[in-house]
Design a protein around this motif. Structure first.
Motif, PDB file in Angstrom:
ATOM      1  N   LYS A   1     -20.766  21.061 -14.296  1.00 27.42           N
ATOM      2  CA  LYS A   1     -21.339  20.194 -13.841  1.00 27.42           C
ATOM      3  C   LYS A   1     -23.168  20.633 -13.520  1.00 27.42           C
ATOM      4  O   LYS A   1     -23.699  20.523 -13.816  1.00 27.42           O
ATOM      5  CB  LYS A   1     -20.929  21.238 -11.985  1.00 27.42           C
ATOM      6  N   LYS A   2     -23.495  19.598 -14.685  1.00 30.87           N
ATOM      7  CA  LYS A   2     -24.688  19.347 -15.150  1.00 30.87           C
ATOM      8  C   LYS A   2     -24.917  18.290 -15.956  1.00 30.87           C
ATOM      9  O   LYS A   2     -24.408  17.715 -16.757  1.00 30.87           O
ATOM     10  CB  LYS A   2     -25.324  20.253 -15.871  1.00 30.87           C
ATOM     11  N   ASP A   3     -26.024  16.780 -15.239  1.00 29.18           N
ATOM     12  CA  ASP A   3     -26.383  15.171 -15.113  1.00 29.18           C
ATOM     13  C   ASP A   3     -25.081  15.021 -15.579  1.00 29.18           C
ATOM     14  O   ASP A   3     -24.873  14.660 -16.769  1.00 29.18           O
ATOM     15  CB  ASP A   3     -27.258  16.211 -16.757  1.00 29.18           C
ATOM     16  N   ASP A   4     -24.179  14.879 -14.394  1.00 28.96           N
ATOM     17  CA  ASP A   4     -23.033  13.765 -14.761  1.00 28.96           C
ATOM     18  C   ASP A   4     -22.266  13.192 -13.461  1.00 28.96           C
ATOM     19  O   ASP A   4     -21.377  12.984 -12.943  1.00 28.96           O
ATOM     20  CB  ASP A   4     -21.791  15.515 -14.810  1.00 28.96           C
ATOM     21  N   HIS A   5     -23.744  12.700 -13.431  1.00 29.94           N
ATOM     22  CA  HIS A   5     -23.798  12.051 -11.787  1.00 29.94           C
ATOM     23  C   HIS A   5     -22.899  10.744 -11.999  1.00 29.94           C
ATOM     24  O   HIS A   5     -22.404  10.147 -11.100  1.00 29.94           O
ATOM     25  CB  HIS A   5     -25.449  11.065 -11.162  1.00 29.94           C
ATOM     26  N   LEU A   6     -23.050  10.072 -13.053  1.00 26.99           N
ATOM     27  CA  LEU A   6     -21.729   8.651 -13.156  1.00 26.99           C
ATOM     28  C   LEU A   6     -20.975   9.163 -13.863  1.00 26.99           C
ATOM     29  O   LEU A   6     -19.684   8.197 -13.396  1.00 26.99           O
ATOM     30  CB  LEU A   6     -23.555   8.371 -14.944  1.00 26.99           C
ATOM     31  N   MET A   7     -20.594  10.268 -14.449  1.00 28.09           N
ATOM     32  CA  MET A   7     -19.414  10.839 -14.649  1.00 28.09           C
ATOM     33  C   MET A   7     -18.389  10.650 -13.411  1.00 28.09           C
ATOM     34  O   MET A   7     -17.171  10.580 -12.608  1.00 28.09           O
ATOM     35  CB  MET A   7     -19.290  12.395 -15.615  1.00 28.09           C
ATOM     36  N   ASP A   8     -19.315  11.533 -12.529  1.00 25.65           N
ATOM     37  CA  ASP A   8     -18.640  11.902 -11.200  1.00 25.65           C
ATOM     38  C   ASP A   8     -18.541  10.675 -10.173  1.00 25.65           C
ATOM     39  O   ASP A   8     -18.040   9.835  -9.840  1.00 25.65           O
ATOM     40  CB  ASP A   8     -19.737  12.365 -10.514  1.00 25.65           C
ATOM     41  N   ALA A   9     -19.219   8.923 -10.085  1.00 27.03           N
ATOM     42  CA  ALA A   9     -19.144   7.799 -10.038  1.00 27.03           C
ATOM     43  C   ALA A   9     -17.799   7.431 -10.483  1.00 27.03           C
ATOM     44  O   ALA A   9     -17.471   6.334  -9.971  1.00 27.03           O
ATOM     45  CB  ALA A   9     -20.355   7.822 -10.098  1.00 27.03           C
ATOM     46  N   THR A  10     -17.911   7.668 -12.074  1.00 29.05           N
ATOM     47  CA  THR A  10     -17.275   7.078 -12.303  1.00 29.05           C
ATOM     48  C   THR A  10     -15.422   7.188 -11.864  1.00 29.05           C
ATOM     49  O   THR A  10     -14.654   6.302 -11.520  1.00 29.05           O
ATOM     50  CB  THR A  10     -16.861   7.152 -14.068  1.00 29.05           C
ATOM     51  N   ARG A  11     -15.724   8.536 -11.782  1.00 29.39           N
ATOM     52  CA  ARG A  11     -14.540   9.065 -11.493  1.00 29.39           C
ATOM     53  C   ARG A  11     -13.670   8.383  -9.589  1.00 29.39           C
ATOM     54  O   ARG A  11     -12.834   8.611  -9.547  1.00 29.39           O
ATOM     55  CB  ARG A  11     -14.466  11.196 -11.739  1.00 29.39           C
ATOM     56  N   TYR A  12     -15.124   8.667  -8.908  1.00 27.54           N
ATOM     57  CA  TYR A  12     -14.646   8.349  -7.361  1.00 27.54           C
ATOM     58  C   TYR A  12     -13.694   6.677  -7.527  1.00 27.54           C
ATOM     59  O   TYR A  12     -13.313   6.136  -7.409  1.00 27.54           O
ATOM     60  CB  TYR A  12     -15.816   8.501  -6.519  1.00 27.54           C
ATOM     61  N   ALA A  13     -14.787   5.990  -8.389  1.00 25.60           N
ATOM     62  CA  ALA A  13     -14.441   4.516  -8.980  1.00 25.60           C
ATOM     63  C   ALA A  13     -12.915   4.864  -8.918  1.00 25.60           C
ATOM     64  O   ALA A  13     -11.372   3.556  -8.657  1.00 25.60           O
ATOM     65  CB  ALA A  13     -15.088   3.822  -9.636  1.00 25.60           C
ATOM     66  N   VAL A  14     -12.639   5.306  -9.959  1.00 27.23           N
ATOM     67  CA  VAL A  14     -11.102   5.562 -11.386  1.00 27.23           C
ATOM     68  C   VAL A  14     -10.271   5.809  -9.167  1.00 27.23           C
ATOM     69  O   VAL A  14      -9.390   5.519  -9.060  1.00 27.23           O
ATOM     70  CB  VAL A  14     -11.121   5.634 -12.299  1.00 27.23           C
ATOM     71  N   ARG A  15      -9.789   7.259  -9.144  1.00 26.58           N
ATOM     72  CA  ARG A  15      -9.506   7.267  -8.015  1.00 26.58           C
ATOM     73  C   ARG A  15      -9.348   6.850  -6.476  1.00 26.58           C
ATOM     74  O   ARG A  15      -8.170   7.266  -6.489  1.00 26.58           O
ATOM     75  CB  ARG A  15     -10.289   9.333  -7.928  1.00 26.58           C
ATOM     76  N   SER A  16     -10.227   6.181  -6.234  1.00 26.22           N
ATOM     77  CA  SER A  16     -10.330   5.925  -4.794  1.00 26.22           C
ATOM     78  C   SER A  16     -10.608   4.150  -4.900  1.00 26.22           C
ATOM     79  O   SER A  16      -9.227   3.995  -3.474  1.00 26.22           O
ATOM     80  CB  SER A  16     -11.545   6.223  -3.982  1.00 26.22           C
TER      81      SER A  16
ATOM     82  N   GLU B   1      -7.059   0.300  -7.199  1.00 25.14           N
ATOM     83  CA  GLU B   1      -5.990  -1.021  -6.739  1.00 25.14           C
ATOM     84  C   GLU B   1      -7.054  -2.525  -5.971  1.00 25.14           C
ATOM     85  O   GLU B   1      -7.150  -3.769  -5.547  1.00 25.14           O
ATOM     86  CB  GLU B   1      -5.183  -0.802  -5.176  1.00 25.14           C
ATOM     87  N   ARG B   2      -8.763  -1.632  -6.166  1.00 20.53           N
ATOM     88  CA  ARG B   2      -9.278  -2.593  -5.104  1.00 20.53           C
ATOM     89  C   ARG B   2     -10.574  -3.357  -6.819  1.00 20.53           C
ATOM     90  O   ARG B   2     -10.795  -4.133  -6.524  1.00 20.53           O
ATOM     91  CB  ARG B   2     -10.151  -1.949  -4.637  1.00 20.53           C
ATOM     92  N   MET B   3      -9.983  -2.813  -7.993  1.00 14.35           N
ATOM     93  CA  MET B   3     -10.502  -3.431  -8.960  1.00 14.35           C
ATOM     94  C   MET B   3      -9.634  -4.710  -9.768  1.00 14.35           C
ATOM     95  O   MET B   3     -10.840  -5.100 -10.138  1.00 14.35           O
ATOM     96  CB  MET B   3     -10.397  -2.089 -10.208  1.00 14.35           C
ATOM     97  N   ARG B   4      -8.763  -4.475  -8.944  1.00 18.71           N
ATOM     98  CA  ARG B   4      -7.808  -6.167  -9.431  1.00 18.71           C
ATOM     99  C   ARG B   4      -8.440  -6.867  -8.467  1.00 18.71           C
ATOM    100  O   ARG B   4      -8.563  -7.091  -6.860  1.00 18.71           O
ATOM    101  CB  ARG B   4      -6.456  -6.077 -10.082  1.00 18.71           C
ATOM    102  N   THR B   5      -8.154  -8.634  -9.351  1.00 13.37           N
ATOM    103  CA  THR B   5      -8.655  -9.734  -7.862  1.00 13.37           C
ATOM    104  C   THR B   5      -6.850  -9.892  -7.286  1.00 13.37           C
ATOM    105  O   THR B   5      -6.308 -10.092  -9.186  1.00 13.37           O
ATOM    106  CB  THR B   5      -9.105 -11.129  -8.581  1.00 13.37           C
ATOM    107  N   LYS B   6      -6.879 -10.486  -6.695  1.00 15.56           N
ATOM    108  CA  LYS B   6      -4.834 -10.950  -6.484  1.00 15.56           C
ATOM    109  C   LYS B   6      -5.120 -13.179  -7.621  1.00 15.56           C
ATOM    110  O   LYS B   6      -5.911 -12.972  -7.243  1.00 15.56           O
ATOM    111  CB  LYS B   6      -4.825 -11.528  -5.311  1.00 15.56           C
ATOM    112  N   PRO B   7      -3.218 -12.622  -7.928  1.00 16.53           N
ATOM    113  CA  PRO B   7      -3.467 -14.220  -8.905  1.00 16.53           C
ATOM    114  C   PRO B   7      -3.277 -15.078  -7.544  1.00 16.53           C
ATOM    115  O   PRO B   7      -2.823 -14.888  -6.446  1.00 16.53           O
ATOM    116  CB  PRO B   7      -2.170 -13.475  -9.434  1.00 16.53           C
ATOM    117  N   GLY B   8      -4.242 -15.954  -8.113  1.00 14.37           N
ATOM    118  CA  GLY B   8      -4.064 -17.410  -7.427  1.00 14.37           C
ATOM    119  C   GLY B   8      -5.462 -17.318  -5.919  1.00 14.37           C
ATOM    120  O   GLY B   8      -5.299 -18.701  -4.764  1.00 14.37           O
ATOM    121  N   MET B   9      -6.019 -16.475  -5.932  1.00 12.77           N
ATOM    122  CA  MET B   9      -7.419 -16.769  -5.303  1.00 12.77           C
ATOM    123  C   MET B   9      -7.857 -17.477  -4.722  1.00 12.77           C
ATOM    124  O   MET B   9      -8.453 -18.333  -6.461  1.00 12.77           O
ATOM    125  CB  MET B   9      -8.261 -15.265  -4.658  1.00 12.77           C
ATOM    126  N   PRO B  10      -7.931 -18.769  -4.298  1.00 16.14           N
ATOM    127  CA  PRO B  10      -9.221 -19.295  -4.162  1.00 16.14           C
ATOM    128  C   PRO B  10     -10.641 -19.269  -4.143  1.00 16.14           C
ATOM    129  O   PRO B  10     -11.000 -18.076  -4.561  1.00 16.14           O
ATOM    130  CB  PRO B  10      -9.274 -19.896  -2.472  1.00 16.14           C
TER     131      PRO B  10
END
Length: 79
Positions: A33-48, A51-60
């Motif tokens: 755990k040293k100089d890994d802030h972006l890795m932590d942020a990437t892990r949080y984004a992927v884990r949490s 389902e929010r990373m995708r857009t629903k098809p047919g969105m206006p």
């Protein structure tokens, strides 16, 4: 996702790639755990937010912003 090639990162994210190169484990197999802030942020984004990373098809699409034009509005600016 990183080892399977399912995580994609833009090539102009140099600091992210610098952290990937420094990401390592100690002799007991624990992440250092040293100089890994972006890795932590990437892990949080992927884990949490997977389902929010995708857009629903047919969105206006978002509506174009309306621009005020006094010539077409028929009103002067200081009236």
């Amino acid at each position: 996702m990183m080892s399977g090639g399912r995580l994609r990162v833009f090539s102009n994210c140099g600091p992210w790639f610098d952290e990937v190169r420094l990401y390592r484990r100690d002799d007991r197999g624990r992440v250092v755990k040293k100089d890994d802030h972006l890795m932590d942020a990437t892990r949080y984004a992927v884990r949490s937010g997977r389902e929010r990373m995708r857009t629903k098809p047919g969105m206006p699409k978002a509506a174009e912003p309306t621009v005020y034009d006094p010539k077409t509005a028929g009103v002067r600016w200081m009236q």
